[in-house]
Design an enzyme around this catalytic site. Sequence first.
Site, PDB file in Angstrom:
ATOM      1  CG  HIS A 189      -1.647   1.194   1.531  1.00 17.07           C
ATOM      2  ND1 HIS A 189      -3.004   1.296   1.352  1.00 17.07           N
ATOM      3  CD2 HIS A 189      -1.248   2.415   1.987  1.00 17.07           C
ATOM      4  CE1 HIS A 189      -3.405   2.523   1.677  1.00 17.07           C
ATOM      5  NE2 HIS A 189      -2.360   3.217   2.074  1.00 17.07           N
ATOM      6  CG  ASP A 315      -8.877  -1.111  -2.080  1.00 18.30           C
ATOM      7  OD1 ASP A 315      -9.052  -1.786  -1.039  1.00 18.30           O
ATOM      8  OD2 ASP A 315      -8.307  -0.005  -2.080  1.00 18.30           O
ATOM      9  N   GLY A 334     -12.883   4.266   1.117  1.00 19.89           N
ATOM     10  CA  GLY A 334     -13.172   2.969   0.514  1.00 19.89           C
ATOM     11  C   GLY A 334     -14.542   2.880  -0.116  1.00 19.89           C
TER      12      GLY A 334
HETATM   13  O1  DOR Z   1      -9.899   3.143   0.431  1.00 20.45           O
HETATM   14  C1  DOR Z   1      -9.330   2.351   1.152  1.00 20.45           C
HETATM   15  N1  DOR Z   1     -10.002   1.594   2.027  1.00 20.45           N
HETATM   16  N2  DOR Z   1      -8.007   2.250   1.067  1.00 20.45           N
HETATM   17  C2  DOR Z   1      -7.300   1.515   1.924  1.00 20.45           C
HETATM   18  O2  DOR Z   1      -6.110   1.456   1.792  1.00 20.45           O
HETATM   19  C3  DOR Z   1      -7.967   0.812   3.035  1.00 20.45           C
HETATM   20  C4  DOR Z   1      -9.359   0.537   2.728  1.00 20.45           C
HETATM   21  C5  DOR Z   1     -10.148   0.157   3.934  1.00 20.45           C
HETATM   22  O3  DOR Z   1      -9.716  -0.700   4.700  1.00 20.45           O
HETATM   23  O4  DOR Z   1     -11.276   0.673   4.087  1.00 20.45           O
HETATM   24 ZN    ZN Z   2      -4.618   0.064   0.341  1.00 22.23          ZN
END
Ligand code: DOR
Ligand code: ZN
Length: 437
Positions: A189, A315, A334
């Site tokens: 990451h 992701d 996320g």
């Molecule tokens: O957008 C993201 N969500 N990027 C990350 O690196 C972690 C992930 C999360 O765990 O929600």
């Molecule tokens: Zn990530």
Amino acid sequence: MNLHITGGRIIDPGYYEGTGDIYIVGGRVAAVVPAGSPPPEGGASKFSRQDFRIIDARGKIVCPGLIDLHVHLREPGFEHKETIATGCLAAVCGGFTAVCCMANTRPVNDDTSVTQFILARAAQAGLARVYPVAAITKGLEGRVLCDYESLKAAGAAALSDDGRPLLDSRIMRRALEKAAQLNMPVISHSEDPYLVEGGVMNEGSAARELGVAGIPNIAESIMVLREIALSELTGAPVHIAHVSTHESVRAIREAKQRGVPVTAETAPHYFMLTDEAVRRHGADAKMNPPLRSEKDRSAVRQGLADGTLDCIATDHAPHALEEKALGLEKAPNGIIGLETAVTLSLSLVSEGILPLAGLIAKMSTIPARILGVPCGLKAGMPADITLIDPDLEFTIDVSLFRSRSRNSPFVGMKAKGKAVMTIVAGRIVFEDKFQVL
Ligand code: DOR
Ligand code: ZN
């Protein structure tokens, strides 16, 4: 039940492309034969007709089961966002037969007990295969390496501190060396938190006009360059997660040309959207790394086309409605992705960025190679197979998602192409209502 998938457009990149039939016996591929050919000889009884459920795959793509290298299943610890069971259901409904789940759970997957718990829950769910990704460092704190040997023995398939940047370059160097000895992929990451400095979306005009702090491209690419340097130094492979910037694409392309063993993934949102989407979708378009500029989006597409970006991962990062309702600045990063990845990725084919076989490779055989797991339709392989209807038109409807969360900027989008059947080890784990059998 044995399966006979008939008349589909079979695509196993580099092995088989054409209309044909697949016979599945005892959970494994028994044979792939061209359309109209009789079942292979050498075991006529094995292929007696009534032993098979016949699946009419005419008009469907039949390909190796899709593998997602980057998913957050949230269990243990954040079951209000997703559980291993709901995440696996979302996976198979999206056409994925296997997912790698990241270690940023509570407790963190830095101990064999957590790895074993994840595998037990996944077995209970009995849907997608789950490959646990263990943490690189204890507690994702970037200081003490985990015990990779025992994690691997417990079933961990890869290592990542995803969700948190690993700042200490000496620790990362040692992690790469140790993991390489054990043949465990390390997923980076890549983020320099000092350059992120409180930013919540891409640095640029949208952030300025929305009045929020921006995240510059270099917060990602500077760490991508470090990982490349460490990989070059050690000779150990490194896999770069969620590539979002043109500088990262360029760095990875140049590194590959020099023979550095770097691989990389991007996610559908980075080739579909730009930071403009944040104006409309707010926190549902907030993720880390953030949606970038048109220049970056187009570089990501070019990177997929020329092989710089090896694969597409989602992701998938579920968060509860009330968490995303905190607004752009406070909401967690996320978006969910398992149930939209196939249709969004198929747009790369209709737009001429990738041939269909190339896209399928980026979602099945290439992630499998990075992970070191079997994948493909050769006789003897575990029968993990995805059927896709490339012509099915639908509107992306959050209420139909099997994920426990709803945080997607793609809601309401008109879409074409969808997984209609998912088979894991010869068992049908998802069958869409549209499938005519
Ligand atoms: O957008 C993201 N969500 N990027 C990350 O690196 C972690 C992930 C999360 O765990 O929600
Ligand atoms: Zn990530």
